[in-house]
Write a protein that holds these residues in place. Structure first.
Motif, PDB file in Angstrom:
ATOM      1  N   UNK A 276       0.634  -1.086  -0.014  1.00  0.00           N
ATOM      2  CA  UNK A 276       0.048   0.001   0.146  1.00  0.00           C
ATOM      3  C   UNK A 276       0.806   1.153   0.068  1.00  0.00           C
ATOM      4  N   UNK A 277       0.652   2.154  -0.761  1.00  0.00           N
ATOM      5  CA  UNK A 277       1.483   3.132  -1.151  1.00  0.00           C
ATOM      6  C   UNK A 277       1.698   4.057  -0.079  1.00  0.00           C
ATOM      7  N   UNK A 278       2.969   4.326   0.531  1.00  0.00           N
ATOM      8  CA  UNK A 278       3.231   5.165   1.433  1.00  0.00           C
ATOM      9  C   UNK A 278       3.402   6.680   1.287  1.00  0.00           C
ATOM     10  N   UNK A 279       4.025   6.913   0.154  1.00  0.00           N
ATOM     11  CA  UNK A 279       4.321   8.314  -0.146  1.00  0.00           C
ATOM     12  C   UNK A 279       2.943   8.932  -1.166  1.00  0.00           C
TER      13      UNK A 279
ATOM     14  N   UNK B 263       7.091  -0.654  -5.357  1.00  0.00           N
ATOM     15  CA  UNK B 263       6.965   0.991  -4.969  1.00  0.00           C
ATOM     16  C   UNK B 263       5.885   1.560  -6.117  1.00  0.00           C
ATOM     17  N   UNK B 264       4.886   2.547  -5.449  1.00  0.00           N
ATOM     18  CA  UNK B 264       4.003   3.176  -6.275  1.00  0.00           C
ATOM     19  C   UNK B 264       4.086   4.550  -6.377  1.00  0.00           C
ATOM     20  N   UNK B 265       4.532   4.639  -7.872  1.00  0.00           N
ATOM     21  CA  UNK B 265       4.538   6.293  -8.397  1.00  0.00           C
ATOM     22  C   UNK B 265       5.482   7.190  -7.447  1.00  0.00           C
ATOM     23  N   UNK B 266       4.750   8.007  -6.668  1.00  0.00           N
ATOM     24  CA  UNK B 266       5.815   8.938  -6.052  1.00  0.00           C
ATOM     25  C   UNK B 266       6.546   8.485  -5.198  1.00  0.00           C
ATOM     26  N   UNK B 267       6.551   7.189  -4.589  1.00  0.00           N
ATOM     27  CA  UNK B 267       7.559   6.214  -3.854  1.00  0.00           C
ATOM     28  C   UNK B 267       8.723   6.351  -4.504  1.00  0.00           C
ATOM     29  N   UNK B 268       8.765   6.197  -5.778  1.00  0.00           N
ATOM     30  CA  UNK B 268       9.974   6.104  -6.638  1.00  0.00           C
ATOM     31  C   UNK B 268      10.972   7.165  -6.345  1.00  0.00           C
TER      32      UNK B 268
ATOM     33  N   UNK C 173       7.078  -0.933 -10.569  1.00  0.00           N
ATOM     34  CA  UNK C 173       6.492   0.329 -10.147  1.00  0.00           C
ATOM     35  C   UNK C 173       5.531   0.981 -11.246  1.00  0.00           C
ATOM     36  N   UNK C 174       4.247   1.228 -10.797  1.00  0.00           N
ATOM     37  CA  UNK C 174       3.352   1.727 -11.745  1.00  0.00           C
ATOM     38  C   UNK C 174       3.261   3.409 -11.324  1.00  0.00           C
ATOM     39  N   UNK C 175       3.015   4.127 -12.372  1.00  0.00           N
ATOM     40  CA  UNK C 175       2.903   5.538 -12.271  1.00  0.00           C
ATOM     41  C   UNK C 175       1.734   6.060 -12.984  1.00  0.00           C
ATOM     42  N   UNK C 176       1.291   7.220 -12.615  1.00  0.00           N
ATOM     43  CA  UNK C 176       0.518   8.170 -13.287  1.00  0.00           C
ATOM     44  C   UNK C 176       1.176   9.570 -12.878  1.00  0.00           C
TER      45      UNK C 176
END
Ligand code: CDT
Length: 307
Positions: A126-129, A170-175, A194-197
């Motif tokens: 679950x995304x942290x950032x 990691x999810x998007x902003x996490x990277x 890592x998926x991102x929008x």
């Protein structure tokens, strides 16, 4: 199990607000079929892959918001994806908006899972950032209300045994946060999905619009190199709900080199052969953590957010 195989980002072009889950899953199935023909064993779909990137809108009514969340995964909408991937022997990463009913009420997370080739969920994150803002800011051309629509992830940064190696998410902003990558690196991760929008336009600092693709690859490549891991970044790209999203989906080697990069901002398979044994080139040398890290000097990292 061979640690050498083809891995791919399954970049998705825009998903509009009125597009049904079924139409999105049909597009995903087409990518699974392309992947099957190219002998792909691991396929990475983007963040919040089943719907448009809804945090760009302010919703006053809870029912409107609920329509974008999954109450269970797998469910009837995504069952065809799970079945097709299993039939093809492909493991995959899927990002989605998760709604849980708890004793304390409804909790919403920006979530992603790894599904093994036998169809079992091997890892959940679950995304942290959570970037953006909590309140409606109508002065901007679009919103980024992740802080309003999601609760910070409560699962830490886990890794799992997956496809013969150690994998994490990691999810998007996490990277963009080296701490997040390092939490995976410290567990010996060899493959990060890592998926991102990522909008092309950043209303608070439009002078960075031209740098969005650069900052994406900079973060993915640095994270890969500094932790000796493969990274697969999968975008949702193109003009979605009036907001242009960057593409640039890619497969990054543990050396930080780009092995394959998307050429479009539409649905596209971005594949490369990877060999998890190559992670040792970095992990045993320049980033040999046991030999070279100095954690006694890093206390400040966990003392607070910083200035
Ligand atoms: N989805 C996501 O995390 N997007 C952010 C946009 C940051 S601008 C508010 C990203 O880091 O790409």
């Amino acid at each position: 199990m061979s640690r050498r195989f083809v891995a791919a980002a399954a970049q998705l072009g825009p998903i509009q607000r009125e597009d049904s889950r079924a139409s999105v899953v049909a597009r995903m199935l087409a990518l699974v079929e392309q992947a099957r023909r190219r002998d792909v064993r691991f396929l990475v779909f983007p963040e919040l892959a089943l719907t448009t990137f809804f945090p760009r809108w302010y919703f006053e009514r809870e029912e409107e918001l609920d329509a974008f969340y999954e109450r269970a995964i797998p469910n009837a909408d995504v069952a065809p994806l799970f079945e097709a991937a299993k039939a093809a022997g492909i493991g995959f990463h899927l990002g989605y908006a998760e709604l849980s009913e708890t004793g304390a009420g409804v909790v919403r997370h920006n979530t992603a899972i790894l599904v093994s080739p036998d169809g079992e969920i091997a890892l959940k994150y679950r995304k942290v950032h959570l970037p953006g803002h909590r309140e409606h800011e109508p002065q901007f051309p679009f919103q980024h209300l992740e802080k309003r629509y999601f609760t910070r992830g409560d699962l830490g940064f886990p890794v799992a045994d997956f496809l013969g190696g150690k994998a994490g998410i990691l999810i998007c902003n996490d990277r963009r946060w080296p701490e997040a990558f390092r939490c995976l690196g410290l567990q010996g991760v060899e493959l990060v999905a890592i998926g991102y929008n990522t909008p092309q336009h950043y209303p608070r600092a439009p002078e960075h619009d031209r740098l969005q693709d650069f900052h994406n690859h900079l973060s993915l490549q640095a994270g890969a190199y500094q932790n000796g891991t493969y990274v697969i970044g999968a975008a949702k790209a193109g003009l979605e709900g009036g907001c242009e999203l960057i593409g640039g989906s890619c497969v990054v080697a543990p050396t930080g080199e780009l092995l394959a990069v998307a050429a479009t901002r539409g649905d596209e398979l971005v594949a490369a052969e990877i060999d998890l044994d190559r992670c040792a080139e970095i992990k045993a040398n320049i980033f040999n953590f046991k030999l070279h890290r100095q954690p006694q000097e890093y206390g400040r990292l966990v003392e607070g957010t910083g200035q």
